[in-house]
Design a protein around this motif. Structure first.
Motif, PDB file in Angstrom:
ATOM      1  N   GLY A 155       0.812  -1.212   0.000  1.00  0.00           N
ATOM      2  CA  GLY A 155       0.000   0.000   0.000  1.00  0.00           C
ATOM      3  C   GLY A 155       0.843   1.259   0.000  1.00  0.00           C
ATOM      4  N   THR A 156       1.893   1.268   0.829  1.00  0.00           N
ATOM      5  CA  THR A 156       2.777   2.433   0.894  1.00  0.00           C
ATOM      6  C   THR A 156       3.511   2.636  -0.423  1.00  0.00           C
ATOM      7  N   SER A 157       3.958   1.549  -1.030  1.00  0.00           N
ATOM      8  CA  SER A 157       4.681   1.640  -2.307  1.00  0.00           C
ATOM      9  C   SER A 157       3.837   2.340  -3.362  1.00  0.00           C
ATOM     10  N   PHE A 158       2.588   1.936  -3.484  1.00  0.00           N
ATOM     11  CA  PHE A 158       1.713   2.535  -4.498  1.00  0.00           C
ATOM     12  C   PHE A 158       1.240   3.928  -4.096  1.00  0.00           C
ATOM     13  N   LEU A 159       1.044   4.138  -2.792  1.00  0.00           N
ATOM     14  CA  LEU A 159       0.611   5.464  -2.336  1.00  0.00           C
ATOM     15  C   LEU A 159       1.671   6.516  -2.621  1.00  0.00           C
ATOM     16  N   LEU A 160       2.937   6.124  -2.513  1.00  0.00           N
ATOM     17  CA  LEU A 160       4.035   7.066  -2.728  1.00  0.00           C
ATOM     18  C   LEU A 160       4.234   7.408  -4.202  1.00  0.00           C
ATOM     19  N   THR A 161       3.494   6.751  -5.105  1.00  0.00           N
ATOM     20  CA  THR A 161       3.599   7.131  -6.512  1.00  0.00           C
ATOM     21  C   THR A 161       3.149   8.576  -6.713  1.00  0.00           C
ATOM     22  N   ILE A 162       2.194   9.035  -5.905  1.00  0.00           N
ATOM     23  CA  ILE A 162       1.727  10.415  -6.040  1.00  0.00           C
ATOM     24  C   ILE A 162       2.834  11.381  -5.633  1.00  0.00           C
ATOM     25  N   PHE A 163       3.647  10.987  -4.636  1.00  0.00           N
ATOM     26  CA  PHE A 163       4.803  11.802  -4.239  1.00  0.00           C
ATOM     27  C   PHE A 163       5.860  11.783  -5.336  1.00  0.00           C
ATOM     28  N   GLY A 164       6.125  10.593  -5.893  1.00  0.00           N
ATOM     29  CA  GLY A 164       7.099  10.487  -6.978  1.00  0.00           C
ATOM     30  C   GLY A 164       6.684  11.299  -8.186  1.00  0.00           C
ATOM     31  N   GLY A 165       5.386  11.249  -8.526  1.00  0.00           N
ATOM     32  CA  GLY A 165       4.893  12.045  -9.637  1.00  0.00           C
ATOM     33  C   GLY A 165       5.001  13.530  -9.373  1.00  0.00           C
ATOM     34  N   PHE A 166       4.751  13.929  -8.130  1.00  0.00           N
ATOM     35  CA  PHE A 166       4.856  15.345  -7.745  1.00  0.00           C
ATOM     36  C   PHE A 166       6.289  15.844  -7.905  1.00  0.00           C
TER      37      PHE A 166
END
Length: 514
Positions: free
Chosen positions: A73-84
């Motif tokens: 869950g954390t791995s996929f949730l952090l995609t929004i941070f990576g995209g930002f």
């Protein structure tokens, strides 16, 4: 679709990109190859971490299950941070390289732990503070890296083609999702076999080498890429638009006055929505483009939110469906038993075949207009509908399994579970594949990494929602127990099916108004 605006790209030296020399299909193909390798590594351990945590690290099953869910869950949730980060501060290329190295460092930590005896618990003991620290540091370094990689790579690949050719960009995202599935297939077959027959230390060695090779291949392609420079924080621009609109909320202005203030024709298909944002244009520091960016991004959020429940259902493939697999007959012969983690192999093989056939033959049937945003909205909706059917099938199969186990003391074949795996996998393919392309096409050019990351972020929220639903439903009904034969898992599947059906109607409401 938004009004097409000519985008400016640079080469790796900062000069204007040359069409035919920079970008194109070859550059985009590298992104697909790299995604295959990276996703193979990620799924190789994430799909089988339950075994590693319980057998090698001596955690209890409930603790291990929570660790796996939180990690994914954390791995996929952090995609929004990576995209930002990719949209705001770095190029998408630089963001991938940075986060790729972070993922590699985390994987190296777990590899060293698997090789050094002092960093592993011995004799059935619980992990020490040092051992747990090394494990969790490595785990969440990987999670941060995965988030950044998956948040930046799809948009980088899409940038190599651009949005002007709808057929090419649609083809890219189909082949990109094909690469995701191919990496998953290699993970649940070859890599799972390595983990169960050669040991985790060998598996970590191979994963580290593959990930390092993926980063190397990606970097070597640098001279042929084209790059879009970051335009600053999109979130800051969105906040500024809201603040300005709020401050001017009591001022009465006509559309003519707003247009006169900015003299802009930059409009998206959403220019009649969220009209209160028009008052932000009264601030001379807020451009019409910033208001339209905000308006367009807001219009994407209901579509994103409507897919979370579907991903909650998909999460069951890694939890209760695996538990069902453990109590079925998995033997193909006296000497070979199907690993539980490999149950996804057949669905993934079906998905690979269907994606390839669709791209090779389906694109000849569909026109550009049929492959537009409306087509992707229908594709996402089809995935949501298929999820409800898969939950109904899962409930029926569980009734059959429990009846045979309780009344006849017979283990049904594991292949009874394959239908729900196939249906859920196809629903995931339709929904996530459609979301990646839809968000890339519809998002503002300066927010594409963050927007495409919404697809992965939906997966994360689905996993977290699954954990919450399990706790709530079990707390109220007590349906879910350690012994599946004493559980009412079929009723839990029914609850998920009902929730997803309601969610489908919610999605249709928003999709019609997009």
């Amino acid at each position: 679709m938004q009004v097409e605006i000519e985008e400016k790209f640079e080469d790796w030296r900062g000069k204007e990109a040359i069409s035919g020399k920079h970008g194109g299909i070859k550059a985009a193909f590298i992104a697909c190859v790299v995604e295959t390798m990276e996703n193979m590594v990620f799924l190789a351990y994430s799909t089988n971490f339950m075994m590693y945590f319980t057998k090698s690290m001596n955690y209890s099953s409930p603790k291990a299950a929570t660790m796996v869910t939180n990690f994914i869950g954390t791995s996929f949730l952090l995609t929004i941070f990576g995209g930002f980060v990719a949209d705001s501060f770095l190029t998408r290329f630089a963001a991938f390289v940075l986060f790729g190295f972070i993922e590699l460092l985390g994987l190296i930590m777990l590899t060293l732990q698997a090789h050094i005896t002092k960093l592993q618990p011995q004799g059935g003991k619980k992990p020490s503070t040092l051992q747990s620290t090394v494990l969790f540091t490595g785990l969440y370094a990987i999670a941060i890296g995965v988030g950044g990689v998956k948040g930046s790579l799809p948009a980088h690949g899409g940038d190599q083609i651009g949005t002007r050719n709808q057929r090419l960009i649609s083809g890219f995202f189909n082949w990109y999702f094909f690469s995701v599935c191919l990496g998953g297939f290699l993970a649940v077959t070859f890599m799972v076999w390595i983990e169960e027959n050669k040991g985790w230390s060998t598996s970590f060695n191979i994963s580290t080498a593959v990930l390092a090779s993926a980063i190397f291949i990606f970097v070597v392609g640098c001279p042929m890429y084209r790059f879009k420079r970051p335009a600053g924080s999109p979130l800051t621009r969105i906040v500024n638009v809201f603040v300005s609109a709020t401050r001017n909320r009591n001022r009465f202005v006509t559309d003519a006055e707003v247009t006169q203030n900015h003299n802009s024709t930059d409009k998206s298909i959403h220019h009649n929505k969220f009209k209160f944002l028009n008052k932000a244009k009264l601030n001379n520091k807020i451009s019409a483009t910033q208001v339209e960016e905000t308006r367009t991004f807001l219009a994407l959020l209901p579509i994103f939110a409507s897919t979370i429940v579907m991903n909650c259902c998909v999460a069951q493939m890694g939890t209760f469906s695996v538990q069902q697999g453990m109590v079925t007959n998995r033997k193909l012969s006296r000497s070979f038993e199907i690993p539980v983690a490999s149950l996804n192999a057949i669905p993934l093989l079906c998905m690979l075949s269907s994606l390839a056939l669709y791209e090779l033959f389906g694109k000849r049937i569909l026109s550009n207009s049929e492959r537009s945003s409306s087509f992707n909205l229908k594709r996402i909706g089809s995935g949501l509908a298929l999820t409800t059917i898969s939950m109904a099938v899962a409930a029926i199969v569980e009734v059959k399994r429990k009846h045979e186990a309780v009344h006849n003391n017979i283990k049904i074949s594991v292949f009874w579970l394959e239908l729900q795996f196939v249906l859920l996998s196809f629903s995931d393919m339709l929904t996530v594949g459609g979301m990646l392309e839809f968000f890339f096409r519809e998002s503002p050019a300066s927010m594409r990494s963050m927007s495409t990351a919404l697809g992965w972020c939906s997966t994360a929220m689905g996993f977290f929602l699954s954990s919450v639903l399990v706790e709530v439903v079990n707390g109220i009904t007590g349906w879910l127990r350690d012994d599946l034969n004493e559980s009412r898992l079929e009723l839990f599947y029914v609850v998920l099916g009902v929730l997803n059906t309601l969610n489908l109607f919610n999605y249709i409401f928003w999709a019609k108004r997009y």
